[in-house]
Design a protein around this motif. Structure first.
Motif, PDB file in Angstrom:
ATOM      1  N   SER A  76       0.831  -1.208   0.000  1.00  0.00           N
ATOM      2  CA  SER A  76       0.000   0.000   0.000  1.00  0.00           C
ATOM      3  C   SER A  76       0.866   1.259   0.000  1.00  0.00           C
ATOM      4  O   SER A  76       0.583   2.218  -0.729  1.00  0.00           O
ATOM      5  CB  SER A  76      -0.931   0.006   1.222  1.00  0.00           C
ATOM      6  N   VAL A  80       1.194   4.334  -2.801  1.00  0.00           N
ATOM      7  CA  VAL A  80       1.086   5.766  -2.480  1.00  0.00           C
ATOM      8  C   VAL A  80       2.296   6.530  -3.004  1.00  0.00           C
ATOM      9  O   VAL A  80       2.159   7.603  -3.619  1.00  0.00           O
ATOM     10  CB  VAL A  80       0.939   5.970  -0.960  1.00  0.00           C
ATOM     11  N   HIS A 231      -9.620  13.051   1.990  1.00  0.00           N
ATOM     12  CA  HIS A 231      -9.044  11.977   2.806  1.00  0.00           C
ATOM     13  C   HIS A 231      -9.540  10.599   2.351  1.00  0.00           C
ATOM     14  O   HIS A 231      -9.038   9.582   2.826  1.00  0.00           O
ATOM     15  CB  HIS A 231      -9.410  12.164   4.281  1.00  0.00           C
ATOM     16  N   ILE A 234      -7.048   7.576   1.114  1.00  0.00           N
ATOM     17  CA  ILE A 234      -6.285   6.947   2.191  1.00  0.00           C
ATOM     18  C   ILE A 234      -7.209   6.205   3.142  1.00  0.00           C
ATOM     19  O   ILE A 234      -6.874   5.123   3.659  1.00  0.00           O
ATOM     20  CB  ILE A 234      -5.460   8.003   2.957  1.00  0.00           C
ATOM     21  N   THR A 235      -8.398   6.769   3.382  1.00  0.00           N
ATOM     22  CA  THR A 235      -9.367   6.109   4.254  1.00  0.00           C
ATOM     23  C   THR A 235      -9.738   4.737   3.707  1.00  0.00           C
ATOM     24  O   THR A 235      -9.794   3.744   4.444  1.00  0.00           O
ATOM     25  CB  THR A 235     -10.636   6.964   4.398  1.00  0.00           C
TER      26      THR A 235
END
Length: 285
Positions: A76, A80, A231, A234-235
């Motif tokens: 993950s 990113v 957000h 990412i959430t």
């Protein structure tokens, strides 16, 4: 299809970091897993402010217990970082390095180029990140044949079938992330046509918008809604229920995000068609 593959290959050639970085991380993970599983007294804890930042075992079908969750967390983070490195320069690099005129001479339209870069960000980058997960999980499976460490609890499954399900769960999560990233990528592409730091400009704009709406309306409700939207990727990435989080966004919000995406992509294509800075805003003489 051949044209699409050529454009994808072009992106990989122009951005070698996209392949080199996952390879380096895979080597680091290999070393870490080998040390972790061969040792009898190795303990690893990942916490921020007292809370674990590695997803729960149940989230990813229990492959290899804590080691499987560690692999997901690493993959993950790789996704990113690849996004943050590639997206701001996807369109600007070719202009700065002078390769834009060469690609304009090829039988590829500006629309095709921008859409391929969009798909590269939302499809290819997550797939590349998932290869880190597959590699790390495969190493865990191989090492589990040699050792049965205490870190692999009895409820964990370390089989090739579980490995496949583990990867599919991660891909499903990344699909949800890619869906909500469409408007963000579109805005970053547009900003990259007029500034060298589109991510910084976007973050500052969001911050100022939050403050302005709070002062003008006397409430932080709108600002909180905006904060929840940016957000959201990412959430979802670290959520216990990514699909539920995805569907928690209202239909009106989705409509607004899709309109923003379409407008930003159209403006990005228009700006890419000219080297005249003023002409990009319709002010050229």
């Amino acid at each position: 299809m051949n044209r699409l593959l050529c454009l994808v290959k072009k992106e990989l050639i122009e951005y070698p970091f996209i392949l080199r970085f996952p390879i380096v991380i895979a080597c680091v993970v290999l070393l870490a897993l080998a040390l972790f599983m061969s040792g009898n007294d190795v303990s690893v804890t990942w916490q921020v402010n007292g809370s674990s930042i590695i997803p729960d075992v149940g989230d990813f079908l229990g492959f290899a217990g804590v080691l499987g969750n560690f692999n997901v967390w690493v993959a993950s983070i790789v996704a990113v970082i690849l996004f943050l490195v590639y997206t701001p320069k996807a369109l600007r690099k070719e202009r700065e390095e002078g390769s834009l005129m060469f690609w304009r001479s090829m039988p590829v339209s500006d629309w095709e180029t921008v859409l391929v870069k969009l798909l590269f960000t939302l499809v290819v980058l997550p797939v590349i990140a998932s290869t880190v997960l597959v590699f790390a999980d495969f190493i865990v499976w191989v090492l589990s044949l040699l050792w049965v460490p205490q870190t692999l609890d009895t409820t964990s499954t370390v089989t090739l079938w579980a490995l496949l399900l583990h990867w599919l769960a991660f891909i499903g999560r990344m699909v949800a992330v890619s869906i909500v990233l469409v408007p963000f990528v579109s805005v970053i592409f547009l900003l990259s046509q007029v500034t060298r730091a589109p991510l910084v400009v976007l973050l500052v704009a969001i911050f100022l918008l939050n403050i302005t709406t709070s002062l003008a309306l006397g409430t932080t409700a709108l600002g909180d809604s905006i904060k929840g939207l940016y957000h959201l990727p990412i959430t979802i990435l670290f959520s216990d229920n990514p699909i539920g989080t995805l569907f928690s966004v209202s239909a009106i919000s989705w409509l607004g995000l899709m309109i923003v995406s379409a407008v930003c992509i159209a403006l990005t294509v228009k700006m890419r068609q000219t080297d005249d800075f003023l002409a990009r805003f319709g002010l050229g003489l």
